[in-house]
Motif scaffolding. Structure first.
Motif, mmCIF file in Angstrom:
data_model
loop_
_atom_site.group_PDB
_atom_site.id
_atom_site.type_symbol
_atom_site.label_atom_id
_atom_site.label_comp_id
_atom_site.label_asym_id
_atom_site.label_seq_id
_atom_site.Cartn_x
_atom_site.Cartn_y
_atom_site.Cartn_z
ATOM 1 N N THR A 107 40.332 34.441 48.139
ATOM 2 C CA THR A 107 40.885 34.959 46.888
ATOM 3 C C THR A 107 41.437 33.820 46.045
ATOM 4 O O THR A 107 41.236 33.782 44.820
ATOM 5 C CB THR A 107 41.986 35.997 47.170
ATOM 6 O OG1 THR A 107 41.416 37.071 47.935
ATOM 7 C CG2 THR A 107 42.589 36.539 45.888
ATOM 8 N N ILE A 108 42.100 32.884 46.685
ATOM 9 C CA ILE A 108 42.637 31.734 45.961
ATOM 10 C C ILE A 108 41.502 30.871 45.419
ATOM 11 O O ILE A 108 41.531 30.431 44.267
ATOM 12 C CB ILE A 108 43.598 30.934 46.857
ATOM 13 C CG1 ILE A 108 44.841 31.786 47.127
ATOM 14 C CG2 ILE A 108 43.967 29.596 46.217
ATOM 15 C CD1 ILE A 108 45.795 31.225 48.122
ATOM 16 N N VAL A 109 40.477 30.662 46.223
ATOM 17 C CA VAL A 109 39.324 29.881 45.782
ATOM 18 C C VAL A 109 38.656 30.566 44.590
ATOM 19 O O VAL A 109 38.323 29.924 43.594
ATOM 20 C CB VAL A 109 38.321 29.681 46.937
ATOM 21 C CG1 VAL A 109 37.028 29.062 46.446
ATOM 22 C CG2 VAL A 109 38.957 28.841 48.041
ATOM 23 N N THR A 110 38.483 31.873 44.675
ATOM 24 C CA THR A 110 37.878 32.627 43.576
ATOM 25 C C THR A 110 38.727 32.538 42.317
ATOM 26 O O THR A 110 38.197 32.389 41.207
ATOM 27 C CB THR A 110 37.674 34.097 43.989
ATOM 28 O OG1 THR A 110 36.779 34.132 45.113
ATOM 29 C CG2 THR A 110 37.101 34.926 42.860
ATOM 30 N N ALA A 111 40.044 32.593 42.472
ATOM 31 C CA ALA A 111 40.941 32.498 41.313
ATOM 32 C C ALA A 111 40.754 31.170 40.587
ATOM 33 O O ALA A 111 40.758 31.121 39.356
ATOM 34 C CB ALA A 111 42.387 32.671 41.745
ATOM 35 N N VAL A 112 40.556 30.111 41.342
ATOM 36 C CA VAL A 112 40.352 28.791 40.724
ATOM 37 C C VAL A 112 38.959 28.682 40.121
ATOM 38 O O VAL A 112 38.800 28.287 38.962
ATOM 39 C CB VAL A 112 40.582 27.663 41.764
ATOM 40 C CG1 VAL A 112 40.124 26.316 41.215
ATOM 41 C CG2 VAL A 112 42.041 27.598 42.174
ATOM 42 N N LYS A 123 36.382 31.067 39.565
ATOM 43 C CA LYS A 123 35.804 32.080 38.671
ATOM 44 C C LYS A 123 36.763 32.539 37.582
ATOM 45 O O LYS A 123 36.331 32.923 36.500
ATOM 46 C CB LYS A 123 35.333 33.277 39.486
ATOM 47 C CG LYS A 123 34.277 32.905 40.500
ATOM 48 C CD LYS A 123 33.310 34.006 40.722
ATOM 49 C CE LYS A 123 32.372 33.772 41.837
ATOM 50 N NZ LYS A 123 31.371 32.901 41.868
ATOM 51 N N TRP A 124 38.050 32.525 37.881
ATOM 52 C CA TRP A 124 39.031 33.007 36.908
ATOM 53 C C TRP A 124 39.738 31.862 36.197
ATOM 54 O O TRP A 124 40.611 32.090 35.367
ATOM 55 C CB TRP A 124 40.050 33.927 37.591
ATOM 56 C CG TRP A 124 39.442 35.055 38.368
ATOM 57 C CD1 TRP A 124 38.245 35.676 38.137
ATOM 58 C CD2 TRP A 124 39.987 35.686 39.521
ATOM 59 N NE1 TRP A 124 38.028 36.650 39.082
ATOM 60 C CE2 TRP A 124 39.085 36.682 39.946
ATOM 61 C CE3 TRP A 124 41.156 35.497 40.238
ATOM 62 C CZ2 TRP A 124 39.308 37.488 41.044
ATOM 63 C CZ3 TRP A 124 41.385 36.309 41.339
ATOM 64 C CH2 TRP A 124 40.472 37.293 41.740
ATOM 65 N N ASN A 125 39.373 30.611 36.564
ATOM 66 C CA ASN A 125 39.920 29.404 35.934
ATOM 67 C C ASN A 125 41.450 29.338 35.960
ATOM 68 O O ASN A 125 42.066 28.869 35.013
ATOM 69 C CB ASN A 125 39.406 29.257 34.501
ATOM 70 C CG ASN A 125 37.904 29.119 34.458
ATOM 71 O OD1 ASN A 125 37.330 28.356 35.228
ATOM 72 N ND2 ASN A 125 37.267 29.861 33.577
ATOM 73 N N MET A 126 42.033 29.816 37.040
ATOM 74 C CA MET A 126 43.485 29.767 37.184
ATOM 75 C C MET A 126 43.905 28.433 37.791
ATOM 76 O O MET A 126 43.184 27.866 38.614
ATOM 77 C CB MET A 126 43.980 30.913 38.066
ATOM 78 C CG MET A 126 43.787 32.278 37.458
ATOM 79 S SD MET A 126 44.308 33.612 38.578
ATOM 80 C CE MET A 126 46.092 33.434 38.484
ATOM 81 N N THR A 127 45.063 27.947 37.401
ATOM 82 C CA THR A 127 45.627 26.749 38.005
ATOM 83 C C THR A 127 46.386 27.152 39.265
ATOM 84 O O THR A 127 46.765 28.318 39.420
ATOM 85 C CB THR A 127 46.603 26.056 37.036
ATOM 86 O OG1 THR A 127 47.728 26.920 36.824
ATOM 87 C CG2 THR A 127 45.929 25.715 35.705
ATOM 88 N N PRO A 128 46.641 26.200 40.157
ATOM 89 C CA PRO A 128 47.458 26.521 41.330
ATOM 90 C C PRO A 128 48.828 27.098 40.951
ATOM 91 O O PRO A 128 49.323 28.009 41.615
ATOM 92 C CB PRO A 128 47.590 25.177 42.051
ATOM 93 C CG PRO A 128 46.324 24.462 41.699
ATOM 94 C CD PRO A 128 46.068 24.845 40.256
ATOM 95 N N ALA A 130 30.263 30.839 52.546
ATOM 96 C CA ALA A 130 29.474 31.867 53.224
ATOM 97 C C ALA A 130 30.189 33.209 53.198
ATOM 98 O O ALA A 130 29.560 34.260 52.962
ATOM 99 C CB ALA A 130 29.173 31.445 54.661
ATOM 100 N N VAL A 131 31.494 33.206 53.409
ATOM 101 C CA VAL A 131 32.283 34.443 53.374
ATOM 102 C C VAL A 131 32.240 35.043 51.961
ATOM 103 O O VAL A 131 32.054 36.251 51.790
ATOM 104 C CB VAL A 131 33.740 34.185 53.818
ATOM 105 C CG1 VAL A 131 34.626 35.383 53.554
ATOM 106 C CG2 VAL A 131 33.774 33.804 55.285
ATOM 107 N N ILE A 132 32.406 34.197 50.956
ATOM 108 C CA ILE A 132 32.372 34.670 49.564
ATOM 109 C C ILE A 132 31.009 35.276 49.238
ATOM 110 O O ILE A 132 30.924 36.356 48.649
ATOM 111 C CB ILE A 132 32.742 33.528 48.599
ATOM 112 C CG1 ILE A 132 34.224 33.155 48.762
ATOM 113 C CG2 ILE A 132 32.434 33.912 47.152
ATOM 114 C CD1 ILE A 132 34.636 31.888 48.035
ATOM 115 N N GLU A 133 29.941 34.593 49.636
ATOM 116 C CA GLU A 133 28.584 35.110 49.378
ATOM 117 C C GLU A 133 28.327 36.413 50.116
ATOM 118 O O GLU A 133 27.740 37.345 49.558
ATOM 119 C CB GLU A 133 27.546 34.056 49.765
ATOM 120 C CG GLU A 133 27.512 32.877 48.828
ATOM 121 C CD GLU A 133 26.555 31.787 49.286
ATOM 122 O OE1 GLU A 133 25.653 32.081 50.110
ATOM 123 O OE2 GLU A 133 26.708 30.654 48.819
#
Length: 99
Positions: A34-39, A41-46, A76-79
């Motif tokens: 979820t954190i990886v996706t936020a960075v 795909k959603w262009n969020m900063t830490p 792999a989990v994300i895919e």
């Protein structure tokens, strides 16, 4: 909870879920992906992620560091999850993203 081989961070643990073990931030139910996706795909900063999910910056950075060291596993989990969501949407006649 015991750490499986490969998990070397006290901030990241495996938590047993309904569909099997999930990599989460210790003390939360927030998945690393979820954190990886936020960075990605959603262009969020830490900092934004920490504020939105009520986390400490060190937790977000630990998840991103874990991703850097285990990119293949997390990707792999994300895919796999994206494929499951697509299949479920198709079965239910849900929105497929087509305009």
């Amino acid at each position: 909870m015991n750490q499986p081989d490969g998990v070397q961070s006290p901030q990241i643990i495996y938590r047993e879920g309904a569909t099997g073990p999930k990599l989460v931030l210790n003390g939360t139910n927030l998945r690393v992906q979820t954190i990886v996706t936020a960075v990605q795909k959603w262009n969020m900063t830490p900092e934004e992620i920490a504020a939105d999910y009520d986390l400490q910056a060190v937790q977000v950075l630990a998840a991103l560091d874990y991703y850097t060291d285990h990119r293949t596993e997390i990707e792999a989990v994300i895919e796999d999850e994206a494929a499951l969501e697509c299949a479920a949407s198709a079965m239910l006649g849900g929105y497929d993203g087509t305009p």
